[in-house]
Motif scaffolding. Structure first.
Motif, mmCIF file in Angstrom:
data_model
loop_
_atom_site.group_PDB
_atom_site.id
_atom_site.type_symbol
_atom_site.label_atom_id
_atom_site.label_comp_id
_atom_site.label_asym_id
_atom_site.label_seq_id
_atom_site.Cartn_x
_atom_site.Cartn_y
_atom_site.Cartn_z
ATOM 1 N N ASP A 36 14.169 14.845 2.536
ATOM 2 C CA ASP A 36 14.565 13.815 3.605
ATOM 3 C C ASP A 36 13.728 12.441 3.634
ATOM 4 O OD1 ASP A 36 15.429 12.603 5.895
ATOM 5 O OD2 ASP A 36 15.874 14.457 7.065
ATOM 6 N N ILE A 37 14.165 11.472 3.144
ATOM 7 C CA ILE A 37 13.204 10.292 3.096
ATOM 8 C C ILE A 37 13.293 9.573 4.380
ATOM 9 C CG2 ILE A 37 13.693 9.799 0.847
ATOM 10 C CD1 ILE A 37 15.886 7.807 1.438
ATOM 11 N N LYS A 38 13.853 10.227 5.559
ATOM 12 C CA LYS A 38 13.670 9.608 6.964
ATOM 13 C C LYS A 38 12.492 9.891 7.508
ATOM 14 C CE LYS A 38 18.600 9.619 8.034
ATOM 15 N NZ LYS A 38 19.894 10.024 8.978
ATOM 16 N N TYR A 39 11.735 11.080 6.976
ATOM 17 C CA TYR A 39 10.604 11.543 7.726
ATOM 18 C C TYR A 39 9.401 11.404 6.649
ATOM 19 C CZ TYR A 39 13.850 13.448 10.723
ATOM 20 O OH TYR A 39 14.953 13.457 11.811
ATOM 21 N N LYS A 40 8.196 11.747 7.096
ATOM 22 C CA LYS A 40 7.165 11.428 6.095
ATOM 23 C C LYS A 40 7.220 12.357 4.931
ATOM 24 C CE LYS A 40 3.526 10.534 9.671
ATOM 25 N NZ LYS A 40 2.435 10.941 10.279
ATOM 26 N N CYS A 41 6.775 11.743 3.699
ATOM 27 C CA CYS A 41 6.704 12.469 2.564
ATOM 28 C C CYS A 41 5.879 13.476 2.430
ATOM 29 C CB CYS A 41 6.521 11.468 1.517
ATOM 30 S SG CYS A 41 6.165 12.022 -0.153
ATOM 31 N N SER A 42 6.407 14.719 2.280
ATOM 32 C CA SER A 42 5.599 15.929 2.017
ATOM 33 C C SER A 42 4.282 15.954 1.203
ATOM 34 C CB SER A 42 6.615 17.129 2.001
ATOM 35 O OG SER A 42 7.049 16.939 0.641
ATOM 36 N N LEU A 43 4.329 14.988 0.171
ATOM 37 C CA LEU A 43 3.450 14.916 -1.099
ATOM 38 C C LEU A 43 2.353 13.892 -0.423
ATOM 39 C CD1 LEU A 43 5.725 14.625 -4.268
ATOM 40 C CD2 LEU A 43 4.768 16.599 -3.024
ATOM 41 N N PRO B 210 0.687 -1.259 -0.086
ATOM 42 C CA PRO B 210 0.222 0.064 -0.140
ATOM 43 C C PRO B 210 0.908 1.113 -0.096
ATOM 44 C CG PRO B 210 -0.021 -1.102 2.087
ATOM 45 C CD PRO B 210 0.699 -2.127 1.206
ATOM 46 N N ASN B 211 0.386 2.386 -0.795
ATOM 47 C CA ASN B 211 0.814 3.483 -0.724
ATOM 48 C C ASN B 211 1.398 4.207 0.712
ATOM 49 O OD1 ASN B 211 1.674 3.704 -3.421
ATOM 50 N ND2 ASN B 211 0.231 5.535 -3.827
ATOM 51 N N TRP B 212 0.595 3.995 1.735
ATOM 52 C CA TRP B 212 0.833 4.367 2.928
ATOM 53 C C TRP B 212 2.129 4.073 3.514
ATOM 54 C CZ3 TRP B 212 1.399 0.890 6.660
ATOM 55 C CH2 TRP B 212 0.665 -0.250 6.598
ATOM 56 N N LEU B 213 2.885 2.826 3.075
ATOM 57 C CA LEU B 213 4.182 2.239 3.461
ATOM 58 C C LEU B 213 5.059 3.194 2.762
ATOM 59 C CD1 LEU B 213 4.948 -0.043 5.281
ATOM 60 C CD2 LEU B 213 4.907 -1.570 3.087
ATOM 61 N N ALA B 214 4.923 3.113 1.402
ATOM 62 C CA ALA B 214 5.885 4.096 0.959
ATOM 63 C C ALA B 214 5.055 4.343 -0.585
ATOM 64 C CB ALA B 214 7.099 3.323 0.302
ATOM 65 N N CYS B 215 5.052 5.682 -0.656
ATOM 66 C CA CYS B 215 4.222 6.166 -1.609
ATOM 67 C C CYS B 215 5.066 6.423 -2.971
ATOM 68 C CB CYS B 215 3.468 7.632 -1.585
ATOM 69 S SG CYS B 215 4.982 9.000 -1.506
ATOM 70 N N ASP B 216 4.268 6.397 -4.161
ATOM 71 C CA ASP B 216 5.159 6.453 -5.418
ATOM 72 C C ASP B 216 6.368 7.446 -5.266
ATOM 73 O OD1 ASP B 216 3.227 4.559 -6.173
ATOM 74 O OD2 ASP B 216 2.015 5.907 -7.333
ATOM 75 N N HIS B 217 6.226 8.503 -4.828
ATOM 76 C CA HIS B 217 7.247 9.562 -4.823
ATOM 77 C C HIS B 217 8.438 8.941 -4.103
ATOM 78 C CE1 HIS B 217 9.110 13.498 -5.048
ATOM 79 N NE2 HIS B 217 9.253 13.265 -3.606
ATOM 80 N N CYS B 218 8.242 8.268 -2.873
ATOM 81 C CA CYS B 218 9.308 7.971 -2.106
ATOM 82 C C CYS B 218 9.875 6.678 -2.867
ATOM 83 C CB CYS B 218 8.748 7.311 -0.959
ATOM 84 S SG CYS B 218 8.407 8.735 0.265
ATOM 85 N N ARG B 219 9.110 5.835 -3.462
ATOM 86 C CA ARG B 219 9.395 4.723 -4.276
ATOM 87 C C ARG B 219 10.357 5.265 -5.198
ATOM 88 N NH1 ARG B 219 6.310 -0.494 -4.539
ATOM 89 N NH2 ARG B 219 4.978 -0.491 -3.040
ATOM 90 N N ASP B 220 10.183 6.287 -5.952
ATOM 91 C CA ASP B 220 10.897 6.711 -7.105
ATOM 92 C C ASP B 220 12.300 7.236 -6.809
ATOM 93 O OD1 ASP B 220 8.974 6.302 -9.039
ATOM 94 O OD2 ASP B 220 8.314 8.303 -9.022
ATOM 95 N N GLU C 33 0.765 12.743 3.224
ATOM 96 C CA GLU C 33 1.026 12.946 4.702
ATOM 97 C C GLU C 33 0.766 11.553 5.507
ATOM 98 O OE1 GLU C 33 -2.044 15.383 6.416
ATOM 99 O OE2 GLU C 33 -3.609 14.516 5.402
ATOM 100 N N HIS C 34 0.053 10.844 4.776
ATOM 101 C CA HIS C 34 -0.160 9.438 5.330
ATOM 102 C C HIS C 34 1.140 8.363 5.060
ATOM 103 C CE1 HIS C 34 -4.188 10.573 6.129
ATOM 104 N NE2 HIS C 34 -4.211 10.890 5.002
ATOM 105 N N CYS C 35 2.031 8.789 4.182
ATOM 106 C CA CYS C 35 3.135 7.891 3.962
ATOM 107 C C CYS C 35 4.183 7.982 5.102
ATOM 108 C CB CYS C 35 3.914 8.265 2.394
ATOM 109 S SG CYS C 35 5.260 7.299 2.126
#
Length: 308
Positions: A174-181, A150-160, A183-185
């Motif tokens: 900063d991929i250590k924190y929640k993705c700004s794009l 699911p995208n809340w685990l790692a969204c498409d932006h983070c995956r990329d 808020e649930h990731c």
């Protein structure tokens, strides 16, 4: 016997793997384990979720549950991890892997998935019986061999960003924190555990399943692997008609089991982009004193890292 095996370290070398290999290759009654079997169509066993659903329904009493406490010795990274670390346990079954981890480390948050909703129920029940208060555990249903996490685990932006596809545009993220794009990731995980899970996946789906684990793992993260090794006692118990492919078997309940050699494991993970950190056979001789039988157990131990 069970207690002795549970307390023993994973890296035990009671015998060389070549020893059991020679036994199998020189025993004519075991010759069906050595060759490709073309008499069965393995494709009809591709849908493996329902057999596991039925399996966990049958074993709902808790008697089948045994904690894998030895994993903390074999994967000490899970105990010494930094605060707010995240672990994805793939194929949590009845919770035998996640419970020792939850007990052993307060710094880690565990996200556990399984293709069987019944397994998730059993896991939650066993956790509630074993640990008084748990606020760092979350579970969800997912078949990682056929669908995306699911995208809340790692969204498409983070995956990329994790995959390095946008090296020019990832500065300042900063991929250590929640993705700004999104808020649930949660921004991916630091660890993935595959403990007696990959062997239950149809062989054709294994490369896709491993790449899915790679996609949600943060750069520098570790995948921790343990599964059945080639010529393990369990493999040798299968009769010829249970063989549906090379080193691939189906149990009477419809669940699958594959037995790995080191080269196969190495190829699967490095082809997915992982760097090999550790990979070896664990060979343990267990003695059933009541029956007077010696059992040769073979497992594969591995650690694989995603490049920084």
């Amino acid at each position: 016997m069970e207690k002795k095996m549970e307390a023993g370290e994973y890296h035990s070398k009671d015998f060389d793997w070549e020893f059991v290999k020679n036994i199998v290759e020189n025993d004519h009654s075991l010759s069906h384990h050595l060759h490709h079997n073309t008499q069965h169509d393995s494709h009809k066993y591709q849908q493996h979720s329902q057999p596991w659903q039925d399996f966990h329904s049958r074993h709902s009493s808790g008697k089948f549950f045994k904690e894998r406490r030895y994993l903390l010795k074999e994967f000490p990274e899970l105990v010494s991890c930094e605060e707010n670390s995240k672990l994805l346990e793939v194929g949590c079954g009845n919770g035998s892997t996640v419970i020792p981890i939850l007990r052993g480390s307060k710094n880690i948050t565990v996200y556990a998935c399984d293709c069987s909703s019944e397994a998730l129920v059993r896991t939650k029940e066993n956790i509630d019986r074993s640990i008084a208060t748990v606020d760092n555990f979350h579970n969800f249903c997912c078949d990682f061999s056929s669908s995306q996490f699911p995208n809340w685990l790692a969204c498409d932006h983070c995956r990329d960003n994790f995959m390095g596809k946008h090296s020019g545009g990832s500065k300042g993220v900063d991929i250590k924190y929640k993705c700004s794009l999104n808020e649930h990731c949660i921004g991916g995980v630091d660890f993935v555990t595959l403990v007696f899970t990959l062997s239950a996946v149809p062989k054709e789906r294994m490369p896709r399943a491993i790449k899915e684990c790679f996609a949600v793992l943060k750069p520098g993260g570790l995948l921790l692997f343990r599964d059945y090794g080639l010529y393990d006692m369990t493999m040798l118990r299968f009769e010829p008609e249970k063989c549906i492919g090379f080193r691939e078997y189906v149990r009477s309940d419809g669940t699958l089991s594959y037995f790995f050699c080191l080269d196969t494991v190495r190829r699967l993970f490095t082809d997915a982009g992982f760097i090999e950190v550790e990979l070896e056979n664990c060979c343990v001789k267990a003695v059933n004193r009541r029956k007077g039988k010696i059992m040769y157990r073979v497992w594969v131990h591995g650690k694989f890292q995603k490049a920084f």
